[in-house]
Design an enzyme around this catalytic site. Structure first.
Site, PDB file in Angstrom:
ATOM      1  N   SER A  83      33.610  52.824  45.975  1.00 38.25           N
ATOM      2  CA  SER A  83      33.183  53.390  44.687  1.00 38.25           C
ATOM      3  C   SER A  83      31.666  53.304  44.482  1.00 38.25           C
ATOM      4  O   SER A  83      30.914  53.957  45.182  1.00 38.25           O
ATOM      5  CB  SER A  83      33.953  52.667  43.578  1.00 38.25           C
ATOM      6  OG  SER A  83      33.623  53.187  42.329  1.00 38.25           O
TER       7      SER A  83
ATOM      8  N   ASP B 225      32.682  57.587  44.390  1.00 39.35           N
ATOM      9  CA  ASP B 225      33.971  58.231  44.677  1.00 39.35           C
ATOM     10  C   ASP B 225      34.374  59.207  43.579  1.00 39.35           C
ATOM     11  O   ASP B 225      35.511  59.669  43.537  1.00 39.35           O
ATOM     12  CB  ASP B 225      35.066  57.190  44.935  1.00 39.35           C
ATOM     13  CG  ASP B 225      35.366  56.342  43.709  1.00 39.35           C
ATOM     14  OD1 ASP B 225      34.476  56.182  42.854  1.00 39.35           O
ATOM     15  OD2 ASP B 225      36.500  55.844  43.600  1.00 39.35           O
TER      16      ASP B 225
ATOM     17  N   ASP C 296      35.135  59.141  40.495  1.00 41.24           N
ATOM     18  CA  ASP C 296      36.114  58.930  39.426  1.00 41.24           C
ATOM     19  C   ASP C 296      35.414  58.662  38.095  1.00 41.24           C
ATOM     20  O   ASP C 296      36.048  58.599  37.059  1.00 41.24           O
ATOM     21  CB  ASP C 296      37.123  57.817  39.768  1.00 41.24           C
ATOM     22  CG  ASP C 296      36.488  56.458  39.958  1.00 41.24           C
ATOM     23  OD1 ASP C 296      35.240  56.381  40.114  1.00 41.24           O
ATOM     24  OD2 ASP C 296      37.228  55.457  39.970  1.00 41.24           O
TER      25      ASP C 296
HETATM   26 MG    MG Z   1      34.441  54.824  41.205  1.00 42.44          MG
END
Ligand code: MG
Length: 453
Positions: A97, A238, A240
């Site tokens: 991440s 990543d 998100d």
């Molecule tokens: Mg993330």
């Protein structure tokens, strides 16, 4: 053996803490957990160690009798989407991440596209400690298939974003990470004029570190100003999470983006249920009230929000760090959808980002931290509860003290580091200072009582 799973899957420095051996053991343990059958979607980010860990983890899954669909390099939200879209029993994403490039991580997903709850991660961890996983007989070893998940993801996502009313100029900063594969493409398909920054994948992350903090987004902010763009958007490693920069080149706090996107996405929905954490701004209470909905506060962390939604339902979930879960889309944070929805709001409102932001009530927040060894965290918490016992307390995660003027103070132990975090929020900046200082002072007092430096 050190604890493997942290607050969000397994994380560590590649080939040091997180080795191919561990990736294999995670893979075969997941296969055993699934009953040595079924189909698992596996995707990874663009870090140098990601393919190594992907292959080791897939070996474990195949050895344990699961079939594997290889998604290749994808953002985490695409993995979550693919688990459901391809009818998988589970998913695995290999990513660290927002961590620096030498790190990596492995995280498991359930068949509903949401992350594994911590209790189930611990079952996997036990299996690894006891090496109690099971290999399949030779006829039942799994097979792999490569699929394209990006195209169906984008196609389905675009169906959920209405055509834009006006053309927007937008600077997008993907941190040279996996968002580069899809976010600029999505924005162009929506009809935006896209200026891309750090949108070529590079595992050394030469443009900036993948954590989208204001300090790391200085280039994006100045580019928004110099190009005269309507808005800037940034993602973490990543994709998100998403962060918005206004037309004057200022970073919007994550909970304000969450508030604006929530108002837009849930407009017209009856009694929506908004799930967020104790650390999110009171701006969300305001939004819930305006929408005629309800706000539910959980412990900090995506898995906590997902567990609440799984158990009691919800329309949207989110955190103050810029991750939003659109429940009827996927049960995971999706920074790509967040950007799509924000752009849709910006276009349909006809307003500037600063104008949208100024329509929300203004709050001042303060964040601080204090060192505290892990083994003392519980005792500190016990004493905190005692010291604040005369106040209105919420104790689901640390202690949150809510005051009559709407201000609050949250003191909670970090799940990953030997520190206590102290947050405050108030409409008046000096009140926010006062509260955070009070929290720090009480923490120091308790440390003194315990003889801690
Ligand atoms: Mg993330």
């Amino acid at each position: 053996m050190p604890k493997l799973f942290g607050t969000f899957g397994v994380r560590g420095i590649a080939n040091k803490d997180l080795t191919p051996e561990i990736a294999f053991e995670l893979g075969i343990s997941l296969a055993t957990y699934l009953g040595n059958r079924g189909k698992v979607a596996v995707g990874h980010d663009n870090r140098t160690s990601s393919e190594m860990l992907e292959n080791a983890c897939i070996s474990g899954l195949l050895s344990g009798g699961c079939d594997v669909i290889r998604l290749g390099t994808v953002p985490t939200p695409v993995l979550s989407f693919a688990v459901k879209f391809f009818d998988c029993s589970a998913g695995v994403i290999i990513t660290a991440s927002h961590n620096p490039p030498e790190w990596n991580g492995i995280k498991f997903w359930k068949e509903d596209g949401g992350s594994f709850p911590h209790s189930e991660e611990l079952e996997i961890e036990r299996m690894i400690q006891q090496k109690s996983w099971k290999m399949a007989e030779w006829q039942k070893v799994g097979r792999t298939r490569r699929v394209d998940a990006l195209s169906p993801y984008l196609e389905n996502l675009l169906e959920r974003i209405p055509q834009l009313d006006r053309k927007l100029k937008i600077v997008v900063d993907c941190a040279n990470a996996t968002g580069s594969l899809i976010t600029p493409r999505m924005l162009r398909q929506l009809g935006c004029e896209v200026v891309s920054l750090n949108c070529q994948m590079d595992p050394t992350f030469p443009g900036r570190l993948p954590e989208p903090t204001p300090e790391n987004l200085a280039d994006l902010c100045s580019m928004v100003r110099s190009t005269g763009a309507d808005v800037g958007v940034a993602q973490d490693g990543d994709a998100d999470r998403a962060v918005v920069v206004d037309e004057q080149g200022r970073v919007l706090m994550g909970d304000r983006t969450f508030a604006l996107v929530t108002q837009h996405y849930l407009k017209g929905r009856e009694h929506p249920r908004i799930v967020t954490t104790v650390a999110t701004s009171s701006v969300m209470d305001e939004v819930a009230r305006k929408l005629g909905g309800e706000i539910i506060r959980t412990r900090v962390g995506e898995p906590e929000i997902v567990t609440e939604i799984r158990q009691n339902g919800g329309d949207i979930g989110g955190e103050e760090n810029g991750g939003t879960i659109f429940v009827d889309w996927t049960l995971a944070r999706d920074g790509i959808m967040t950007i799509g929805q924000f752009v849709s709001l910006l276009s349909s409102s006809g307003l500037k980002v600063t104008e949208l932001d100024s329509m929300l009530p203004k709050f001042h927040q303060r964040k601080a931290k204090v060192k505290c060894p892990n083994e003392f965290k519980e005792e500190v918490l016990r004493r905190l509860k005692e010291k604040f016992s005369g106040y209105k307390l919420n104790t689901i995660d640390g202690i949150r003290v809510d005051f009559a003027d709407g201000s609050w103070l949250l003191i909670r132990p970090s799940g990953t580091e030997p520190i206590y975090r102290c947050f405050s929020e108030a409409k008046d900046p000096s009140r926010a200072d006062e509260l955070v200082n009070w929290g720090l002072q009480v923490l120091q007092e308790i440390k003194g009582e315990l003889g801690l430096p």
